[in-house]
Design a protein around this motif. Structure first.
Motif, PDB file in Angstrom:
ATOM      1  N   UNK A 137      18.520   3.134  -4.890  1.00 33.25           N
ATOM      2  CA  UNK A 137      18.879   4.250  -6.011  1.00 33.25           C
ATOM      3  C   UNK A 137      20.053   3.567  -6.000  1.00 33.25           C
ATOM      4  N   UNK A 138      20.674   3.327  -7.229  1.00 38.09           N
ATOM      5  CA  UNK A 138      22.515   2.765  -6.441  1.00 38.09           C
ATOM      6  C   UNK A 138      22.740   3.581  -7.708  1.00 38.09           C
ATOM      7  N   UNK A 139      22.606   3.267  -8.715  1.00 37.99           N
ATOM      8  CA  UNK A 139      22.746   4.656  -9.942  1.00 37.99           C
ATOM      9  C   UNK A 139      22.071   4.791 -10.823  1.00 37.99           C
ATOM     10  N   UNK A 140      22.240   5.228 -11.537  1.00 36.07           N
ATOM     11  CA  UNK A 140      21.518   6.061 -12.750  1.00 36.07           C
ATOM     12  C   UNK A 140      22.190   6.063 -14.145  1.00 36.07           C
ATOM     13  N   UNK A 141      21.697   6.110 -15.113  1.00 37.37           N
ATOM     14  CA  UNK A 141      22.049   6.018 -16.462  1.00 37.37           C
ATOM     15  C   UNK A 141      21.234   6.866 -17.305  1.00 37.37           C
ATOM     16  N   UNK A 142      22.023   7.854 -17.472  1.00 44.00           N
ATOM     17  CA  UNK A 142      20.920   9.171 -18.747  1.00 44.00           C
ATOM     18  C   UNK A 142      21.297   9.031 -20.125  1.00 44.00           C
ATOM     19  N   UNK A 156      32.476  -5.458 -16.004  1.00 48.18           N
ATOM     20  CA  UNK A 156      31.519  -6.037 -16.284  1.00 48.18           C
ATOM     21  C   UNK A 156      30.093  -4.387 -16.274  1.00 48.18           C
ATOM     22  N   UNK A 157      30.691  -3.540 -15.457  1.00 49.64           N
ATOM     23  CA  UNK A 157      29.952  -2.310 -15.095  1.00 49.64           C
ATOM     24  C   UNK A 157      30.379  -1.415 -17.353  1.00 49.64           C
ATOM     25  N   UNK A 158      31.265  -2.445 -17.050  1.00 48.78           N
ATOM     26  CA  UNK A 158      31.719  -0.624 -18.771  1.00 48.78           C
ATOM     27  C   UNK A 158      30.046  -1.726 -19.791  1.00 48.78           C
ATOM     28  N   UNK A 159      30.765  -3.124 -19.873  1.00 48.96           N
ATOM     29  CA  UNK A 159      29.953  -3.721 -20.556  1.00 48.96           C
ATOM     30  C   UNK A 159      28.208  -3.386 -20.278  1.00 48.96           C
ATOM     31  N   UNK A 160      27.588  -3.021 -19.598  1.00 50.75           N
ATOM     32  CA  UNK A 160      26.588  -2.824 -18.944  1.00 50.75           C
ATOM     33  C   UNK A 160      26.285  -1.115 -19.409  1.00 50.75           C
ATOM     34  N   UNK A 161      27.463  -0.509 -19.005  1.00 53.56           N
ATOM     35  CA  UNK A 161      27.322   0.755 -20.043  1.00 53.56           C
ATOM     36  C   UNK A 161      27.490   1.064 -21.253  1.00 53.56           C
ATOM     37  N   UNK A 162      27.731   0.026 -21.983  1.00 55.53           N
ATOM     38  CA  UNK A 162      27.947  -0.087 -23.592  1.00 55.53           C
ATOM     39  C   UNK A 162      26.508  -0.360 -23.388  1.00 55.53           C
ATOM     40  N   UNK A 163      25.765  -1.380 -22.652  1.00 60.61           N
ATOM     41  CA  UNK A 163      24.492  -0.978 -23.765  1.00 60.61           C
ATOM     42  C   UNK A 163      23.458  -0.619 -23.034  1.00 60.61           C
ATOM     43  N   UNK A 164      23.741   0.516 -22.003  1.00 59.31           N
ATOM     44  CA  UNK A 164      22.708   1.280 -21.146  1.00 59.31           C
ATOM     45  C   UNK A 164      22.994   2.431 -22.310  1.00 59.31           C
ATOM     46  N   UNK A 165      23.644   2.210 -22.913  1.00 61.73           N
ATOM     47  CA  UNK A 165      24.078   3.995 -23.763  1.00 61.73           C
ATOM     48  C   UNK A 165      23.093   3.658 -24.935  1.00 61.73           C
ATOM     49  N   UNK A 166      23.150   2.498 -25.845  1.00 60.30           N
ATOM     50  CA  UNK A 166      21.936   2.858 -26.347  1.00 60.30           C
ATOM     51  C   UNK A 166      20.563   2.524 -26.204  1.00 60.30           C
ATOM     52  N   UNK A 167      20.316   2.304 -24.952  1.00 62.20           N
ATOM     53  CA  UNK A 167      19.307   2.936 -24.759  1.00 62.20           C
ATOM     54  C   UNK A 167      18.794   4.543 -24.731  1.00 62.20           C
ATOM     55  N   UNK A 168      17.627   5.041 -25.230  1.00 63.12           N
ATOM     56  CA  UNK A 168      17.155   6.378 -25.330  1.00 63.12           C
ATOM     57  C   UNK A 168      16.082   7.079 -24.264  1.00 63.12           C
ATOM     58  N   UNK A 169      16.164   5.880 -23.010  1.00 59.49           N
ATOM     59  CA  UNK A 169      15.314   6.604 -21.869  1.00 59.49           C
ATOM     60  C   UNK A 169      16.281   6.183 -20.998  1.00 59.49           C
ATOM     61  N   UNK A 170      16.061   7.160 -19.702  1.00 56.89           N
ATOM     62  CA  UNK A 170      17.338   6.720 -17.760  1.00 56.89           C
ATOM     63  C   UNK A 170      16.172   5.555 -17.826  1.00 56.89           C
ATOM     64  N   UNK A 171      17.252   5.039 -17.495  1.00 51.54           N
ATOM     65  CA  UNK A 171      18.031   3.510 -16.926  1.00 51.54           C
ATOM     66  C   UNK A 171      18.664   3.643 -15.346  1.00 51.54           C
ATOM     67  N   UNK A 172      17.648   3.352 -14.313  1.00 48.24           N
ATOM     68  CA  UNK A 172      17.938   3.309 -12.425  1.00 48.24           C
ATOM     69  C   UNK A 172      17.936   1.784 -11.898  1.00 48.24           C
ATOM     70  N   UNK A 173      19.154   2.210 -11.601  1.00 44.96           N
ATOM     71  CA  UNK A 173      19.236   0.803 -10.910  1.00 44.96           C
ATOM     72  C   UNK A 173      19.452   0.690  -9.564  1.00 44.96           C
ATOM     73  N   UNK A 174      18.106   0.046  -9.016  1.00 43.32           N
ATOM     74  CA  UNK A 174      18.132  -0.215  -7.628  1.00 43.32           C
ATOM     75  C   UNK A 174      18.412  -1.480  -7.358  1.00 43.32           C
ATOM     76  N   UNK A 175      18.405  -1.792  -5.800  1.00 45.66           N
ATOM     77  CA  UNK A 175      18.687  -2.692  -4.550  1.00 45.66           C
ATOM     78  C   UNK A 175      17.281  -3.299  -4.668  1.00 45.66           C
ATOM     79  N   UNK A 176      17.393  -4.684  -3.775  1.00 46.70           N
ATOM     80  CA  UNK A 176      16.183  -5.400  -3.377  1.00 46.70           C
ATOM     81  C   UNK A 176      15.512  -3.743  -2.647  1.00 46.70           C
ATOM     82  N   UNK A 177      15.896  -3.284  -1.376  1.00 45.21           N
ATOM     83  CA  UNK A 177      14.811  -2.277  -0.776  1.00 45.21           C
ATOM     84  C   UNK A 177      14.362  -1.407  -1.501  1.00 45.21           C
ATOM     85  N   UNK A 178      14.951  -1.068  -3.231  1.00 46.87           N
ATOM     86  CA  UNK A 178      14.568   0.284  -3.918  1.00 46.87           C
ATOM     87  C   UNK A 178      15.373   1.568  -3.546  1.00 46.87           C
TER      88      UNK A 178
END
Length: 256
Positions: A219-224, A195-217
């Motif tokens: 920072x879990x991961x970020x994708x550039x 699932x992470x690989x799928x997510x990375x594949x989707x995010x790689x097509x996004x040209x902006x910075x993507x931040x993934x946070x948990x319910x308490x905000x």
């Protein structure tokens, strides 16, 4: 005053009874003979000590039986497979949990060498045999290892083995093994990676910075993306890994 002859008979009679395990009778003499009375006193003392010792032993045995029963309940009601392998590699004891997890009756496996039971994936057997040889010879063993077991129906299961040496003084008598089925956990990890690989594949097509946070905000991961690598926010947000980014955005809004 009694006859010494009768007292001798009493002593012999009680000794015969004691020899057959009857300790209920003490020697009571009617003679004034100091030697016979000394024998009687010492015998009676010995019998009383034996009675006390027997009582203590019976109580110890009762307590030991209770402990053994508790251990048997723990052994057979454990959620994991527990087995004892002697220093020759034979399975001496194995609990009933093996039936639920691998489909084998305990008696099907007792007495067999662990490498010849069909329980272990064949490609892993040579390494396990070498580890076992070293463990018995040098009394050195890893606490845990992972292996693949085969059920009676031929299904592969991922198992985590907890290992403990059983020693008599310095000599290894065998190994206690606790097998835990971790198949579901490993499969979950595999699915998560997919699932992470799928997510990375989707995010790689996004040209902006993507931040993934948990319910308490936090920072879990970020994708550039290539276009976001020069983004000033990326340089700033990297220091927030594992931390709350709430203050980060508040401070940036205040600057504006």
């Amino acid at each position: 005053m009694g006859s010494p002859g009768n007292d001798y008979k009493k002593i012999i009679d009680v000794l015969v009874r004691a020899g057959s395990g009857d300790l209920t009778t003490e020697i009571t003499l009617s003679t004034d003979d100091p030697n016979l009375n000394a024998i009687a006193r010492e015998f009676n003392k010995m019998v009383n000590k034996l009675k006390a010792t027997i009582t203590e032993l019976r109580e110890s045995n009762r307590q030991m039986e209770a402990i053994v029963k508790r251990l048997e309940r723990i052994f057979n009601n454990s959620g994991d497979i527990i087995l004892f392998i002697n220093k020759y590699g034979a399975i001496v004891e194995i609990n009933k949990r093996v039936k639920d997890i691998l489909g084998y009756e305990p008696d099907d496996l007792k007495g067999k060498h662990f490498a010849k039971t069909g329980l272990i994936f064949s490609e892993e057997i040579p390494d396990l045999l070498e580890r076992f040889k070293v463990a018995v010879k040098k009394a050195v063993i890893k606490d845990k290892l992972n292996l693949t077991c085969i059920t009676k129906e031929g299904v592969k299961l991922h198992m985590e083995a907890g290992l403990r040496l059983l020693k008599d003084e310095e000599e290894v008598e065998g190994i206690i093994v606790v097998l835990r089925n971790v198949t579901e956990h490993i499969q979950s990890d595999i699915r998560l990676k997919e699932e992470k690989e799928k997510l990375r594949s989707i995010i790689s097509s996004i040209e902006d910075l993507v931040l993934i946070v948990d319910k308490d905000l936090h920072l879990v991961e970020y994708y550039e993306s290539p276009s976001s690598r020069e983004n000033f926010i990326l340089a700033s947000v990297k220091g927030y890994a594992g931390k709350s980014i709430k203050n980060f955005f508040q401070s940036r809004l205040l600057r504006k």
